[in-house]
Design an enzyme around this catalytic site. Structure first.
Site, PDB file in Angstrom:
ATOM      1  N   ASP A 201       0.832  -1.198   0.000  1.00 23.48           N
ATOM      2  CA  ASP A 201       0.000   0.000   0.000  1.00 23.48           C
ATOM      3  C   ASP A 201       0.876   1.261   0.000  1.00 23.48           C
ATOM      4  OD1 ASP A 201      -2.844   0.956   0.448  1.00 23.48           O
ATOM      5  OD2 ASP A 201      -1.879   1.934   2.140  1.00 23.48           O
ATOM      6  N   GLU A 275       1.795  -0.552  -5.006  1.00 20.56           N
ATOM      7  CA  GLU A 275       0.846   0.495  -5.352  1.00 20.56           C
ATOM      8  C   GLU A 275       1.657   1.788  -5.392  1.00 20.56           C
ATOM      9  OE1 GLU A 275      -3.133   2.863  -3.839  1.00 20.56           O
ATOM     10  OE2 GLU A 275      -1.517   2.429  -2.461  1.00 20.56           O
TER      11      GLU A 275
HETATM   12  C1  GLC Z   1      -4.179   3.059  -0.592  1.00 21.10           C
HETATM   13  C2  GLC Z   1      -5.400   2.196  -0.448  1.00 21.10           C
HETATM   14  C3  GLC Z   1      -6.548   3.052  -0.016  1.00 21.10           C
HETATM   15  C4  GLC Z   1      -6.200   3.689   1.310  1.00 21.10           C
HETATM   16  C5  GLC Z   1      -4.882   4.440   1.230  1.00 21.10           C
HETATM   17  C6  GLC Z   1      -4.361   4.777   2.581  1.00 21.10           C
HETATM   18  O1  GLC Z   1      -4.285   3.979  -1.605  1.00 21.10           O
HETATM   19  O2  GLC Z   1      -5.656   1.524  -1.639  1.00 21.10           O
HETATM   20  O3  GLC Z   1      -7.746   2.349   0.072  1.00 21.10           O
HETATM   21  O4  GLC Z   1      -7.202   4.572   1.685  1.00 21.10           O
HETATM   22  O5  GLC Z   1      -3.882   3.651   0.621  1.00 21.10           O
HETATM   23  O6  GLC Z   1      -3.894   3.621   3.230  1.00 21.10           O
END
Ligand code: GLC
Ligand code: CA
Length: 535
Positions: A201, A275
């Site tokens: 994440d 991500e």
């Molecule tokens: C990422 C997740 C999202 C979350 C954010 C903060 O972007 O996919 O759902 O709100 O991180 O952890």
């Protein structure tokens, strides 16, 4: 010759556990619920599941606010349930990817609670970003949270702590070696429990620079980072080059260490996908250099228009950039943070695009419910739970629409998801979109996904690169058709609102909607549809 690692061209099914299947009638999906539906998951033809967080959490941000990363939140079950889920998945030859959240903890994590107590200048505070207020009492800088409002919250002794997201999600200080040590412990914990990989994440956010410096245009930057704010692309791109808390060089040092940890498990082929929302796009390839992570999400298709020029550029760029580091791209049309693809570009278009993407090299991610063609749920403001909604005083509706629970069976809401009241309401209009009803309809989106994923495995996985076709009437980059060949398969997508002829050879394997006719030795591709031909 050693065969390709399992993840290389895997199809990965993203499960948002809270919305998947509720096993105990409390209205929220849980781990036993996921386990109970693994036969369904397997029947889709996917290779792995990625589970959004199910760890101990006050759930201010759908579990991405983690209070204990090495335990299961009671709303989802317990560690035994997690073990059972993993074991049952493995029995079906499904791999399991866990979601790890290294940018921040929940404010309920024991470290943050200890930091509050220990006070300014303490070791406990050094695990986060605590700073004194400016002389005039304002926060240390002017950054705006990604969920709206200031990035800083003041504690009782006057210091502020940094949070890129909700105030309940204090950012961790990755300059402090204790933080990495704790995360390596967490990685090992889950690998030892059986998981096969991690989705990381906010992988681009861990290292911050210039924490005590104001940004010259914080509101502009905040808008530029939002997918739902329209902006001139040159202005946006210029702003995106100035983010002081994303994509700093230091993050790569962390992933090099993690890669060594993953590799130490040898034949288990532990993988990780980042991500990483970064700009310019070439920067994403740094995350998948040979000694870093295995995959990085390509988010372009979450926002791309259904337009052949746009899609040609996205696909071409993604394949060629990844090739420079010997990696394959990833493809995702939907996830828990963005509008569902069927709502964004239309139902038929969503099916056509999915079939187009399943032929491409690389890994395909499918967000649970996407296979049913689900649209975004229609919600009342009083139903909403996303912190973005609250932090922007309702100006931004947030991401709940994509998180409405799945409809499974029967004729009335909540369609078998739960025997109780679902945490977000499921509209009665989803009656024909249940798993049960789509299984009974050979023309359903569900059957399209199942057939396509089977054919993908049979003819396309491992088939090498693509060749764009110029031969279809409008050419590869034309306005109506976009087509390529890969292995022995020709994939033709008709983006226009009328049927179009194309002289693709071969026999029809599958079409995303409508029927393919033959005319004067040519194939007629239906409007807003993709077809695969085997030569
Ligand atoms: C990422 C997740 C999202 C979350 C954010 C903060 O972007 O996919 O759902 O709100 O991180 O952890
Ligand atoms: Ca439950």
């Amino acid at each position: 010759m050693k065969s390709a690692p399992w993840w290389k061209e895997a199809t990965i099914y993203q499960i948002y556990p809270r919305s998947f299947f509720d096993s105990n009638g409390d209205g929220e999906g849980d781990l036993p619920g996921v386990t109970s539906q693994l036969d369904y998951v397997k029947s889709l033809g996917v290779d792995a599941i990625w589970l959004s967080p199910f760890y101990t959490s006050p759930n201010k941000d759908g579990g991405y606010d983690v209070a204990n990363p090495r335990d299961v939140d009671p709303r989802f079950g317990n560690l035994e349930d997690a073990k059972e889920l993993i074991a049952q998945a493995h029995q079906r030859n499904l791999r399991v990817i866990a979601d790890i959240v290294p940018n921040h903890f929940s404010d309920q994590h024991e470290w943050f609670q200890a930091a509050l107590k220990a006070g300014r200048g303490s070791k406990e505070r050094e695990r986060f970003h605590f700073y004194d207020a400016n002389e005039d009492g304002t926060p240390p800088n002017n950054w705006i949270s990604l969920f709206g409002g200031p990035s800083w919250t003041q504690v009782t002794d006057g210091q502020f702590y940094l949070h890129l997201f909700d105030s309940s999600q204090p950012d961790l200080n990755w300059e402090n070696p204790e933080v990495n040590a704790d995360f390596e412990k967490t990685l090992r914990f889950w690998i030892d429990l059986g998981v096969d990989g991690f989705r990381i994440d906010v992988a681009h956010g861990l290292i911050k620079e210039d924490v005590l410096t104001n940004h010259s245009d914080p509101q502009g930057l905040s808008n530029a980072l939002r997918l739902d704010v329209a902006m001139d692309s040159e202005v946006r791109n210029a702003l995106l080059l100035t983010v002081p808390y994303f994509d700093r060089q230091g993050v790569h040092e962390i992933y090099r260490k993690w890669r060594k940890l993953f590799d130490s498990y040898g034949e288990r082929e532990i993988m990780a996908v980042a991500e990483a929302w970064v700009h310019p796009p070439v920067n994403a390839t740094r995350y998948v250099r040979a000694d870093e992570l295995h995959q990085v999400f390509n988010f372009d298709l979450l926002t791309a228009e259904f337009d052949s020029r746009v899609l040609f550029d996205v696909v071409e760029r993604s394949i060629s950039l990844n090739a420079t580091v010997n990696a394959l791209p990833t493809w995702a049309l939907s996830n828990h943070d963005s509008p569902r693809v069927a709502s964004r570009i239309g139902e038929e278009q969503a099916r056509a695009l999915a079939l187009f993407v399943f032929g491409l090299p690389g890994s395909a991610y499918v967000f649970a419910g996407q296979e049913l063609g689900l649209p975004d749920g229609q919600l009342q403001d009083s139903d909403r739970q996303d912190p973005t909604f609250f932090r922007t005083n309702g100006q931004i509706k947030g991401r709940d629409g994509a998180r409405v629970p799945l409809p499974w069976s029967g004729n009335t809401t909540p369609f078998g998801f739960s025997t109780g009241k679902p945490w977000l309401p499921i509209s009665q209009s989803w009656r024909d979109l249940t798993v049960e009803s789509e299984l009974a309809d050979p023309k359903s989106s569900l059957h399209l996904y199942r057939n396509a994923l089977e054919l993908r495995k049979e003819f396309l996985v491992g088939a090498g690169g693509i060749t764009w076709l110029e031969s279809c009437n409008h050419g590869s980059k034309g306005d109506s058709l976009l087509s390529y060949t890969r292995g022995g398969v020709t994939v033709v997508m008709n983006l226009s609102d009328s049927a179009n002829e194309c002289d693709a050879d071969g026999r029809l394997l599958i079409v995303s909607g409508g029927t393919v006719d033959a005319r004067d030795g040519k194939k007629v591709i239906p409007a807003r549809s993709t077809a695969w031909f085997l030569t």
